[in-house]
Structure formats: structure tokens, C-alpha cells
Design a protein around this motif. Structure first.
Motif, PDB file in Angstrom:
ATOM      1  N   ARG A  40       0.839  -1.207   0.000  1.00  0.00           N
ATOM      2  CA  ARG A  40       0.000   0.000   0.000  1.00  0.00           C
ATOM      3  C   ARG A  40       0.874   1.257   0.000  1.00  0.00           C
ATOM      4  O   ARG A  40       0.603   2.225  -0.738  1.00  0.00           O
ATOM      5  CB  ARG A  40      -0.933  -0.010   1.217  1.00  0.00           C
ATOM      6  CG  ARG A  40      -1.859   1.204   1.296  1.00  0.00           C
ATOM      7  CD  ARG A  40      -2.782   1.282   0.094  1.00  0.00           C
ATOM      8  NE  ARG A  40      -3.564   2.506   0.080  1.00  0.00           N
ATOM      9  CZ  ARG A  40      -4.735   2.635   0.684  1.00  0.00           C
ATOM     10  NH1 ARG A  40      -5.243   1.613   1.375  1.00  0.00           N
ATOM     11  NH2 ARG A  40      -5.393   3.761   0.613  1.00  0.00           N
ATOM     12  N   ARG A  41       1.945   1.237   0.802  1.00  0.00           N
ATOM     13  CA  ARG A  41       2.855   2.386   0.831  1.00  0.00           C
ATOM     14  C   ARG A  41       3.566   2.552  -0.511  1.00  0.00           C
ATOM     15  O   ARG A  41       3.750   3.675  -0.995  1.00  0.00           O
ATOM     16  CB  ARG A  41       3.888   2.218   1.957  1.00  0.00           C
ATOM     17  CG  ARG A  41       3.289   2.161   3.351  1.00  0.00           C
ATOM     18  CD  ARG A  41       4.311   2.507   4.428  1.00  0.00           C
ATOM     19  NE  ARG A  41       5.498   1.688   4.353  1.00  0.00           N
ATOM     20  CZ  ARG A  41       5.637   0.519   4.966  1.00  0.00           C
ATOM     21  NH1 ARG A  41       4.623   0.036   5.680  1.00  0.00           N
ATOM     22  NH2 ARG A  41       6.754  -0.174   4.885  1.00  0.00           N
ATOM     23  N   GLU A  81       2.479   1.556  -3.508  1.00  0.00           N
ATOM     24  CA  GLU A  81       1.517   2.009  -4.516  1.00  0.00           C
ATOM     25  C   GLU A  81       1.188   3.490  -4.361  1.00  0.00           C
ATOM     26  O   GLU A  81       1.062   4.215  -5.358  1.00  0.00           O
ATOM     27  CB  GLU A  81       0.251   1.155  -4.428  1.00  0.00           C
ATOM     28  CG  GLU A  81       0.464  -0.275  -4.910  1.00  0.00           C
ATOM     29  CD  GLU A  81      -0.561  -1.264  -4.398  1.00  0.00           C
ATOM     30  OE1 GLU A  81      -0.477  -2.452  -4.753  1.00  0.00           O
ATOM     31  OE2 GLU A  81      -1.437  -0.848  -3.605  1.00  0.00           O
ATOM     32  N   GLU A  82       1.051   3.949  -3.131  1.00  0.00           N
ATOM     33  CA  GLU A  82       0.784   5.370  -2.906  1.00  0.00           C
ATOM     34  C   GLU A  82       1.953   6.226  -3.392  1.00  0.00           C
ATOM     35  O   GLU A  82       1.750   7.275  -4.013  1.00  0.00           O
ATOM     36  CB  GLU A  82       0.524   5.625  -1.415  1.00  0.00           C
ATOM     37  CG  GLU A  82      -0.815   5.080  -0.919  1.00  0.00           C
ATOM     38  CD  GLU A  82      -0.992   5.280   0.574  1.00  0.00           C
ATOM     39  OE1 GLU A  82       0.014   5.601   1.258  1.00  0.00           O
ATOM     40  OE2 GLU A  82      -2.122   5.110   1.067  1.00  0.00           O
ATOM     41  N   ALA A  98       1.835   8.721  -6.786  1.00  0.00           N
ATOM     42  CA  ALA A  98       2.000  10.168  -6.592  1.00  0.00           C
ATOM     43  C   ALA A  98       2.765  10.809  -7.740  1.00  0.00           C
ATOM     44  O   ALA A  98       2.689  12.019  -7.933  1.00  0.00           O
ATOM     45  CB  ALA A  98       2.709  10.436  -5.268  1.00  0.00           C
ATOM     46  N   ARG A 157      -3.730  -1.105  -9.741  1.00  0.00           N
ATOM     47  CA  ARG A 157      -3.703  -0.516  -8.396  1.00  0.00           C
ATOM     48  C   ARG A 157      -3.247   0.946  -8.455  1.00  0.00           C
ATOM     49  O   ARG A 157      -3.768   1.792  -7.719  1.00  0.00           O
ATOM     50  CB  ARG A 157      -2.763  -1.315  -7.493  1.00  0.00           C
ATOM     51  CG  ARG A 157      -3.216  -2.737  -7.212  1.00  0.00           C
ATOM     52  CD  ARG A 157      -4.429  -2.782  -6.292  1.00  0.00           C
ATOM     53  NE  ARG A 157      -4.850  -4.140  -6.022  1.00  0.00           N
ATOM     54  CZ  ARG A 157      -4.405  -4.881  -4.994  1.00  0.00           C
ATOM     55  NH1 ARG A 157      -3.533  -4.367  -4.154  1.00  0.00           N
ATOM     56  NH2 ARG A 157      -4.852  -6.101  -4.819  1.00  0.00           N
ATOM     57  N   GLU A 205      -5.375   4.128  -7.297  1.00  0.00           N
ATOM     58  CA  GLU A 205      -4.822   5.040  -6.294  1.00  0.00           C
ATOM     59  C   GLU A 205      -4.834   6.486  -6.793  1.00  0.00           C
ATOM     60  O   GLU A 205      -5.160   7.416  -6.050  1.00  0.00           O
ATOM     61  CB  GLU A 205      -3.394   4.608  -5.942  1.00  0.00           C
ATOM     62  CG  GLU A 205      -2.740   5.417  -4.827  1.00  0.00           C
ATOM     63  CD  GLU A 205      -3.489   5.325  -3.502  1.00  0.00           C
ATOM     64  OE1 GLU A 205      -3.506   6.341  -2.787  1.00  0.00           O
ATOM     65  OE2 GLU A 205      -4.058   4.252  -3.220  1.00  0.00           O
ATOM     66  N   ARG A 206      -4.499   6.681  -8.085  1.00  0.00           N
ATOM     67  CA  ARG A 206      -4.526   8.046  -8.649  1.00  0.00           C
ATOM     68  C   ARG A 206      -5.960   8.578  -8.713  1.00  0.00           C
ATOM     69  O   ARG A 206      -6.212   9.748  -8.417  1.00  0.00           O
ATOM     70  CB  ARG A 206      -3.888   8.052 -10.037  1.00  0.00           C
ATOM     71  CG  ARG A 206      -2.370   7.935 -10.022  1.00  0.00           C
ATOM     72  CD  ARG A 206      -1.771   8.310 -11.370  1.00  0.00           C
ATOM     73  NE  ARG A 206      -2.194   7.395 -12.427  1.00  0.00           N
ATOM     74  CZ  ARG A 206      -1.538   6.297 -12.761  1.00  0.00           C
ATOM     75  NH1 ARG A 206      -0.437   5.967 -12.108  1.00  0.00           N
ATOM     76  NH2 ARG A 206      -1.970   5.515 -13.734  1.00  0.00           N
ATOM     77  N   ARG A 256      -8.397   7.695  -6.751  1.00  0.00           N
ATOM     78  CA  ARG A 256      -8.831   7.978  -5.378  1.00  0.00           C
ATOM     79  C   ARG A 256      -8.265   9.310  -4.891  1.00  0.00           C
ATOM     80  O   ARG A 256      -8.972  10.131  -4.308  1.00  0.00           O
ATOM     81  CB  ARG A 256      -8.363   6.854  -4.447  1.00  0.00           C
ATOM     82  CG  ARG A 256      -8.871   6.974  -3.010  1.00  0.00           C
ATOM     83  CD  ARG A 256      -8.118   6.041  -2.081  1.00  0.00           C
ATOM     84  NE  ARG A 256      -6.711   6.405  -2.001  1.00  0.00           N
ATOM     85  CZ  ARG A 256      -6.253   7.427  -1.276  1.00  0.00           C
ATOM     86  NH1 ARG A 256      -7.085   8.203  -0.587  1.00  0.00           N
ATOM     87  NH2 ARG A 256      -4.971   7.691  -1.235  1.00  0.00           N
ATOM     88  N   ALA A 257      -6.957   9.534  -5.165  1.00  0.00           N
ATOM     89  CA  ALA A 257      -6.319  10.782  -4.742  1.00  0.00           C
ATOM     90  C   ALA A 257      -6.925  11.979  -5.469  1.00  0.00           C
ATOM     91  O   ALA A 257      -7.131  13.039  -4.880  1.00  0.00           O
ATOM     92  CB  ALA A 257      -4.821  10.709  -4.991  1.00  0.00           C
TER      93      ALA A 257
END
Length: 276
Positions: A104-105, A107-108, A112, A196, A200-201, A203-204
Motif C-alpha cells: 500500500r505504501r 503504490e501510494e 503520486a 492498483r 490510487e490516482r 482515489r487521490a
């Protein structure tokens, strides 16, 4: 007297390996195997872990195509390697998978900056990814002896045996042509990781998007304006001019001992740098 054939005895070590028709082989007929910094780093890490000193035992196997099959999945690369016995040996190279919080870290952090995904898709691993992962307390490459497992069904007690060593070479060359190989071993294959990162993008972007009727106009006003004091955008990833040769199957044509791919490499490099 035992009924088992002589080649089934654990003491049997002689003879040439049985040739494999259409086996997996490395393209490097001579010289260094790794052609990219990340593949070279993978092999150098193995040397630091005490594996590299014995790798040369498998170079002949890797170059002559003794690997029958190779499957790379989360946590392990599993291969069948043909030796002197009729039954191929089963080889397994294991790499510790990152757990869900660790991924998770990762992928975040990758999501970014879309540049990382773009670099991987272009066939390269940006050196900056090592610093990014180091900041997360992780390493793309085996970090210690306990991070790497080696197993072969052959009777050779030496680790790595020539069958394991041959698979290490093939794995390193696969890393050259597919930078997602090491990430797959760590637990995310290409398709899953890219999905993923997209999620993640999204979601952000959804969490930070302005609301209301004026939202689109507000974004358009400053769309082409660089952020004040922002860092310069990273340069596009550099790829070797002959990297395209590694993306296609090796042609059957040969010129003496050299493959057609080996003969074409200097041509591609000369075309990319005509002033040299």
C-alpha cells in the motif's frame, strides 16, 4: 544389486547434459549477461550474498538453452532445467513478498508521480525508484540471505548448483527486457500493479478535486501554469538503442557462432549515435 539405472544414482555426476530442443537461453553468447543497471545490480547483490562466486557454473547451461521452462510469480521463479538425467530438475528461487501494508505504501508513492509507471512501461527502471523504496524501508533486490531462497531437486549439495545458477542468469536477462519481473517476485504482477496505481490516482484525484459548477473553470485557469517553486520535471527515461531487439523472439538465422541479434546490436547503436 540395485535395480535403479546408473544415471539415477546420487553419485552419478558425469556426462554431458541432454540437449533441449527450443529451450530458454540467454542472448549473451559471450561477455557480460546484464545490459541494464537494474539487472547488473541484481547479479551484484547475489555476489554480496555469497551466491555470485558460483554463478559461473551455470553460464554454459544458460547459454546452451538447458532451461525447459521458467514461470515467474509472486514470491518465486520456478523452472525445469535439463541436466544429464532424463528427468529435468525442478528449480525454485524464492524472494520474500511484501505484505499488504508495505505494498500500500509502495503504490501510494508510485501513484503520486505518474513518471514511475511511464518509465516502467517504456522498459526501464528509473534509478530513483531505489531511493523511493529505501525511504519506505524496502528494497527491490534481495536485501539479505533470509530474503532469498534457493532449491533444486538435483543431488548436488552445493548452493547454488549449476541448475540454480543457470536460472539466475535467465532471470537476470528477463529483468533486462521486463522491468516488472522483480516487482512480480515481490508480489505484484504488471497488470495488477498498473490497475492498483490507476485506482490510487483516481482515489487521490477524487479526494482533492474541487466541487461545484465552477470546478472545471477553476482547473482550466491554471492548467498550463507550472507550480511556483516546483522542482523541474524529471527527464524521460533513457533506453539503450538496441533495447528493441530484446522485445522480439530470437530469429533462427545465424552467422557462424553469432546470432542475428548480436550482429544487429552494433548497427542499432551506430544509427543512434552517428557522430561517434
Amino acid at each position: 544389486m540395485s535395480d535403479q539405472p546408473f544415471w539415477a544414482s546420487d553419485e552419478y555426476t558425469g556426462g554431458r547434459p541432454i540437449r533441449v530442443e527450443g529451450g530458454i537461453r540467454i542472448h549473451a553468447a559471450k561477455g557480460a549477461v546484464a545490459r541494464t543497471w537494474w539487472s547488473a545490480r541484481f547479479l551484484s547483490v547475489l555476489e554480496r550474498l555469497g551466491v555470485g562466486g558460483r554463478l559461473s557454473r551455470g553460464k554454459t547451461y544458460a547459454r546452451s538453452g538447458q532451461i525447459v521452462s521458467l514461470d515467474v510469480d509472486a514470491g518465486a521463479a520456478v523452472a525445469l532445467v535439463q541436466g544429464t538425467r532424463p528427468q529435468p530438475y525442478r528449480v525454485r528461487i524464492g524472494l520474500r513478498v511484501w505484505d499488504k501494508p508495505q505494498w500500500r505504501r509502495v503504490e501510494e508513492a508510485l501513484a503520486a508521480d505518474a513518471w514511475y509507471a511511464a518509465a516502467l512501461l517504456s522498459g526501464t527502471v528509473p534509478p530513483e525508484i531505489e531511493e523511493l523504496l529505501d525511504g519506505l524501508g524496502l528494497s527491490l533486490f534481495p536485501a539479505a540471505g533470509g530474503d532469498l531462497a534457493q532449491d533444486c531437486s538435483c543431488p548436488d549439495a552445493t548452493v547454488p548448483c549449476k541448475h540454480l545458477a543457470a536460472v539466475f542468469y535467465v532471470l537476470a536477462e528477463r529483468c533486462d527486457t521486463d522491468p516488472f519481473t522483480l516487482l512480480t517476485l515481490r508480489g505484484r504482477d504488471r497488470t495488477t500493479l498498473l490497475e492498483r496505481l490507476r485506482e490510487e490516482r483516481d482515489r487521490a484525484a477524487g479526494a482533492g478535486a474541487p466541487s461545484g459548477p465552477a470546478a472545471l473553470a477553476d482547473l482550466l485557469d491554471g492548467f498550463w501554469t507550472a507550480p511556483a517553486g516546483g522542482a523541474a520535471p524529471p527527464s524521460p527515461p533513457e533506453t539503450e538503442p538496441d533495447a528493441v531487439l530484446d522485445q522480439v523472439p530470437e530469429p533462427a538465422l545465424r552467422a557462424g557462432p553469432d546470432t542475428l541479434t548480436d550482429l544487429l546490436r552494433p548497427v542499432y547503436r551506430a544509427l543512434a549515435h552517428p557522430d561517434r
